[in-house]
Design an enzyme around this catalytic site. Structure first.
Site, PDB file in Angstrom:
ATOM      1  N   PHE A 102       0.844  -1.188   0.000  1.00  0.00           N
ATOM      2  CA  PHE A 102       0.000   0.000   0.000  1.00  0.00           C
ATOM      3  C   PHE A 102       0.890   1.253   0.000  1.00  0.00           C
ATOM      4  O   PHE A 102       1.973   1.250   0.570  1.00  0.00           O
ATOM      5  CB  PHE A 102      -0.915  -0.029   1.232  1.00  0.00           C
ATOM      6  CG  PHE A 102      -1.880   1.108   1.288  1.00  0.00           C
ATOM      7  CD1 PHE A 102      -2.810   1.311   0.283  1.00  0.00           C
ATOM      8  CD2 PHE A 102      -1.845   2.003   2.345  1.00  0.00           C
ATOM      9  CE1 PHE A 102      -3.695   2.369   0.325  1.00  0.00           C
ATOM     10  CE2 PHE A 102      -2.737   3.067   2.404  1.00  0.00           C
ATOM     11  CZ  PHE A 102      -3.662   3.253   1.397  1.00  0.00           C
ATOM     12  N   ASP A 173       6.395  -3.026   8.827  1.00  0.00           N
ATOM     13  CA  ASP A 173       5.032  -2.625   8.481  1.00  0.00           C
ATOM     14  C   ASP A 173       4.172  -3.874   8.621  1.00  0.00           C
ATOM     15  O   ASP A 173       4.141  -4.734   7.738  1.00  0.00           O
ATOM     16  CB  ASP A 173       4.958  -2.043   7.067  1.00  0.00           C
ATOM     17  CG  ASP A 173       3.561  -1.504   6.738  1.00  0.00           C
ATOM     18  OD1 ASP A 173       2.615  -1.850   7.479  1.00  0.00           O
ATOM     19  OD2 ASP A 173       3.426  -0.754   5.760  1.00  0.00           O
ATOM     20  N   HIS A 176      -0.735  -5.788   7.821  1.00  0.00           N
ATOM     21  CA  HIS A 176      -1.473  -6.990   7.409  1.00  0.00           C
ATOM     22  C   HIS A 176      -1.290  -8.126   8.418  1.00  0.00           C
ATOM     23  O   HIS A 176      -1.752  -9.232   8.147  1.00  0.00           O
ATOM     24  CB  HIS A 176      -0.943  -7.513   6.068  1.00  0.00           C
ATOM     25  CG  HIS A 176      -1.190  -6.617   4.905  1.00  0.00           C
ATOM     26  ND1 HIS A 176      -0.890  -6.969   3.614  1.00  0.00           N
ATOM     27  CD2 HIS A 176      -1.733  -5.373   4.828  1.00  0.00           C
ATOM     28  CE1 HIS A 176      -1.216  -5.990   2.785  1.00  0.00           C
ATOM     29  NE2 HIS A 176      -1.713  -5.005   3.503  1.00  0.00           N
ATOM     30  N   GLN A 199      -7.553   0.125  10.329  1.00  0.00           N
ATOM     31  CA  GLN A 199      -8.512   0.569   9.316  1.00  0.00           C
ATOM     32  C   GLN A 199      -9.497  -0.575   9.034  1.00  0.00           C
ATOM     33  O   GLN A 199      -9.208  -1.745   9.320  1.00  0.00           O
ATOM     34  CB  GLN A 199      -7.698   0.996   8.077  1.00  0.00           C
ATOM     35  CG  GLN A 199      -8.490   1.451   6.877  1.00  0.00           C
ATOM     36  CD  GLN A 199      -8.729   0.330   5.895  1.00  0.00           C
ATOM     37  OE1 GLN A 199      -8.150  -0.737   6.006  1.00  0.00           O
ATOM     38  NE2 GLN A 199      -9.616   0.577   4.944  1.00  0.00           N
ATOM     39  N   LYS A 202      -8.689  -4.252   7.917  1.00  0.00           N
ATOM     40  CA  LYS A 202      -7.591  -4.993   8.552  1.00  0.00           C
ATOM     41  C   LYS A 202      -8.103  -6.060   9.519  1.00  0.00           C
ATOM     42  O   LYS A 202      -9.247  -6.026   9.943  1.00  0.00           O
ATOM     43  CB  LYS A 202      -6.639  -4.020   9.262  1.00  0.00           C
ATOM     44  CG  LYS A 202      -6.104  -2.915   8.346  1.00  0.00           C
ATOM     45  CD  LYS A 202      -5.230  -3.425   7.200  1.00  0.00           C
ATOM     46  CE  LYS A 202      -5.148  -2.480   6.028  1.00  0.00           C
ATOM     47  NZ  LYS A 202      -4.132  -1.477   6.074  1.00  0.00           N
ATOM     48  N   ARG A 231       4.119  16.943  23.621  1.00  0.00           N
ATOM     49  CA  ARG A 231       4.101  17.009  25.099  1.00  0.00           C
ATOM     50  C   ARG A 231       4.936  15.866  25.672  1.00  0.00           C
ATOM     51  O   ARG A 231       5.169  14.859  25.013  1.00  0.00           O
ATOM     52  CB  ARG A 231       2.668  16.883  25.622  1.00  0.00           C
ATOM     53  CG  ARG A 231       1.783  18.037  25.243  1.00  0.00           C
ATOM     54  CD  ARG A 231       0.436  17.952  25.966  1.00  0.00           C
ATOM     55  NE  ARG A 231      -0.379  19.096  25.606  1.00  0.00           N
ATOM     56  CZ  ARG A 231      -1.444  19.031  24.784  1.00  0.00           C
ATOM     57  NH1 ARG A 231      -1.833  17.886  24.264  1.00  0.00           N
ATOM     58  NH2 ARG A 231      -2.109  20.125  24.485  1.00  0.00           N
ATOM     59  N   TYR A 238       0.601  23.014  28.175  1.00  0.00           N
ATOM     60  CA  TYR A 238       1.078  23.893  27.098  1.00  0.00           C
ATOM     61  C   TYR A 238       2.597  23.925  26.987  1.00  0.00           C
ATOM     62  O   TYR A 238       3.163  24.893  26.512  1.00  0.00           O
ATOM     63  CB  TYR A 238       0.476  25.305  27.241  1.00  0.00           C
ATOM     64  CG  TYR A 238      -0.994  25.331  26.855  1.00  0.00           C
ATOM     65  CD1 TYR A 238      -1.410  24.880  25.603  1.00  0.00           C
ATOM     66  CD2 TYR A 238      -1.960  25.792  27.740  1.00  0.00           C
ATOM     67  CE1 TYR A 238      -2.756  24.877  25.253  1.00  0.00           C
ATOM     68  CE2 TYR A 238      -3.305  25.801  27.404  1.00  0.00           C
ATOM     69  CZ  TYR A 238      -3.702  25.340  26.159  1.00  0.00           C
ATOM     70  OH  TYR A 238      -5.022  25.335  25.811  1.00  0.00           O
ATOM     71  N   ARG A 248      -3.934  11.500  18.431  1.00  0.00           N
ATOM     72  CA  ARG A 248      -4.522  10.586  19.427  1.00  0.00           C
ATOM     73  C   ARG A 248      -5.813   9.940  18.933  1.00  0.00           C
ATOM     74  O   ARG A 248      -6.546  10.533  18.157  1.00  0.00           O
ATOM     75  CB  ARG A 248      -4.805  11.361  20.723  1.00  0.00           C
ATOM     76  CG  ARG A 248      -3.572  11.972  21.366  1.00  0.00           C
ATOM     77  CD  ARG A 248      -3.936  12.648  22.694  1.00  0.00           C
ATOM     78  NE  ARG A 248      -5.004  13.616  22.551  1.00  0.00           N
ATOM     79  CZ  ARG A 248      -4.822  14.939  22.419  1.00  0.00           C
ATOM     80  NH1 ARG A 248      -3.605  15.449  22.427  1.00  0.00           N
ATOM     81  NH2 ARG A 248      -5.851  15.738  22.300  1.00  0.00           N
TER      82      ARG A 248
HETATM   83  C1  LIG Z   1      -3.461  -0.323   5.436  1.00  0.00           C
HETATM   84  C2  LIG Z   1      -2.001  -0.236   5.290  1.00  0.00           C
HETATM   85  C3  LIG Z   1      -1.232   0.820   5.816  1.00  0.00           C
HETATM   86  C4  LIG Z   1      -1.833   2.089   6.347  1.00  0.00           C
HETATM   87  O1  LIG Z   1      -2.828   1.993   7.209  1.00  0.00           O
HETATM   88  P1  LIG Z   1      -3.952   3.136   7.332  1.00  0.00           P
HETATM   89  O2  LIG Z   1      -4.536   2.834   8.669  1.00  0.00           O
HETATM   90  O3  LIG Z   1      -4.930   2.924   6.203  1.00  0.00           O
HETATM   91  O4  LIG Z   1      -3.296   4.455   7.274  1.00  0.00           O
HETATM   92  C5  LIG Z   1       0.148   0.742   5.771  1.00  0.00           C
HETATM   93  N1  LIG Z   1       0.756  -0.284   5.182  1.00  0.00           N
HETATM   94  C6  LIG Z   1       0.070  -1.300   4.614  1.00  0.00           C
HETATM   95  C7  LIG Z   1       0.838  -2.423   3.978  1.00  0.00           C
HETATM   96  C8  LIG Z   1      -1.322  -1.300   4.626  1.00  0.00           C
HETATM   97  O5  LIG Z   1      -1.996  -2.287   4.030  1.00  0.00           O
END
Ligand SMILES: *Cc1c(COP(=O)(O)O)cnc(C)c1O
Length: 411
Positions: A102, A173, A176, A199, A202, A231, A238, A248
């Site tokens: 992605f 990353d 998945h 997301q 997922k 922070r 502040y 967040r």
């Molecule tokens: C979904 C995804 C992301 C990003 O996630 P979001 O929550 O959509 O920003 C990053 N890397 C891979 C491989 C993804 O499939």
């Protein structure tokens, strides 16, 4: 044997669907609704002063992954950015990424003013090829972002060894890969940091959301600060020490994630069993090759079930036409990414806006043949929620493919 007299009709042409089951996602029940309703009723929806559910989920997810720390944030792109920033990359540094992933894996590198360097994938796994990584390292290389594509573990021993020898940071990353494992360790817990997305599509979701796990206290403190407008714990509201933003999540997301996390292990076991079973079934079909790794060393969580399609065994039926027929038979599937990332206009045209990417960088000459082939003609994806079906459903998936093959080769 009686001769078959009826002519099979594909669902796309009005015949009966092979797969009758439907595959709901997300999966929830009254307990999820109740949990979110209670938070809503408490009036404590967000902000760090009332973030008990956020802190609780971070502890739970870190414990699940076997790491000391976890930092939630708004999505799985920002989680990559937090990890990159905290790792101390500087403008112009190179970060090695695969092109078959992605866009966020590479676009977050741009966002920290670094140069994504695309390294091709291994045709057996669709994950970064360690030999190709080594060949791409220069004196500007600062980090590697291995993507555990589809939930199949990268060769982390090889990648960590390269990183150690070249003094590189490794940000997994794992968008998945919730619940997936490499040699008994959860993916995301092996590199300097592991980034996950929550997301909607997922394997663990709260609609939107992200998290980074790490064992490195310095990284953790920096990421927690960057996520919270710079922070730092123990200081005033502040007082801002670092160049962060408000990334967040809300308490409603956090409580939903805690609920959903209780289902993740069982779902992961189910997808893993179904995936292995489906591979047995599909291996017997001419023209299909399921991706696989060293299955005895890993636990695949099948965010995607991927197989390679060879049109020659299907009477020359294009992959696009095949997938349209398979989807009509009731298998939730897709051809996946249309192009390797470096082919996207943002890279080809260098539409980098305010990002300080050196003029010498040119993506028009990049060519990664394995990624090209996967995008153009080879890869077929079945989505994770379909892998939560029964063994009978897996048999029906295989039967749907055999039906298409019969019709297009004998039809
Ligand atoms: C979904 C995804 C992301 C990003 O996630 P979001 O929550 O959509 O920003 C990053 N890397 C891979 C491989 C993804 O499939």
């Amino acid at each position: 044997m009686e001769k078959q007299v009826f002519k099979e009709i594909l669902a796309i042409d009005g015949g009966e669907k092979t797969v009758q089951s439907t595959f709901p996602w997300p999966i929830y029940d009254e307990s999820d609704v109740q949990a979110v309703a209670e938070v809503v009723g408490s009036g404590k929806w967000g902000n760090p002063d009332c973030s008990d559910y956020v802190a609780a989920f971070e502890r739970e997810f870190a414990a699940y992954c076997g790491t000391k720390y976890a930092v939630t944030c708004v999505n799985g792109s920002v989680s990559l950015r937090l990890a990159l920033m905290a790792c101390g990359v500087r403008p112009g540094d190179e970060v090695i990424v695969p092109p078959y992933t992605f866009i966020a894996t590479a676009s977050t590198v741009l966002e920290v003013n670094c140069v994504p360097v695309f390294v091709d994938i291994d045709p057996a796994t669709y994950n970064l090829d360690p030999n190709a990584i080594e060949a791409a390292i220069t004196d500007r290389t600062k980090a590697i972002i291995p993507v555990h594509f589809a939930g199949l573990a990268c060769d982390m021993d090889a990648i960590m060894d390269i990183a150690r020898r070249h003094n590189l940071r490794v940000i997994e990353d794992a968008a998945h890969a919730h619940g997936a494992e490499y040699k008994g360790r959860k993916l995301g817990s092996i590199g300097d940091a592991g980034s996950f997305s929550f997301q909607s599509s997922k394997n663990l979701t709260s609609g939107e959301g992200g998290i980074v796990v790490t064992n490195d206290e310095k990284l953790y403190r920096m990421m927690a600060s960057l996520r919270n407008v710079g922070r730092m714990e123990g200081h005033q509201w502040y007082d801002h020490f670092n160049p962060g933003c408000n990334y967040r999540i809300t308490q409603m997301q956090a409580v939903l994630l805690s609920q959903q996390l209780q289902r993740l292990e069982d779902q992961t076991v189910l997808r893993n069993n179904n995936g292995r079973y489906l591979s047995e079934l599909l291996s017997g079909i001419d023209g299909l090759s399921p991706l696989s790794g060293r299955m005895e060393e890993i636990r695949h969580c099948y965010h995607l079930y991927i197989f390679k399609y060879d049109a020659a065994a299907f009477g020359g039926l294009s992959r696009q036409e095949f997938v349209a027929r398979l989807a009509a038979e009731g298998v939730p599937c897709s051809t996946g990414y249309p192009h390797p990332l470096y082919k996207q206009p943002v890279f080809q045209n260098k539409n980098f806006m305010c990002y300080a990417i050196p003029d010498s960088v040119d993506y028009t000459t990049v060519f990664c043949p394995v990624s090209e082939r996967a995008c153009r003609e080879e890869a077929v994806w079945i989505f994770q929620h379909a892998m939560l079906g029964s063994q009978d459903d897996m048999q029906a998936f295989a039967e749907a493919i055999r039906k298409i093959q019969r019709v297009v080769t004998q039809g």
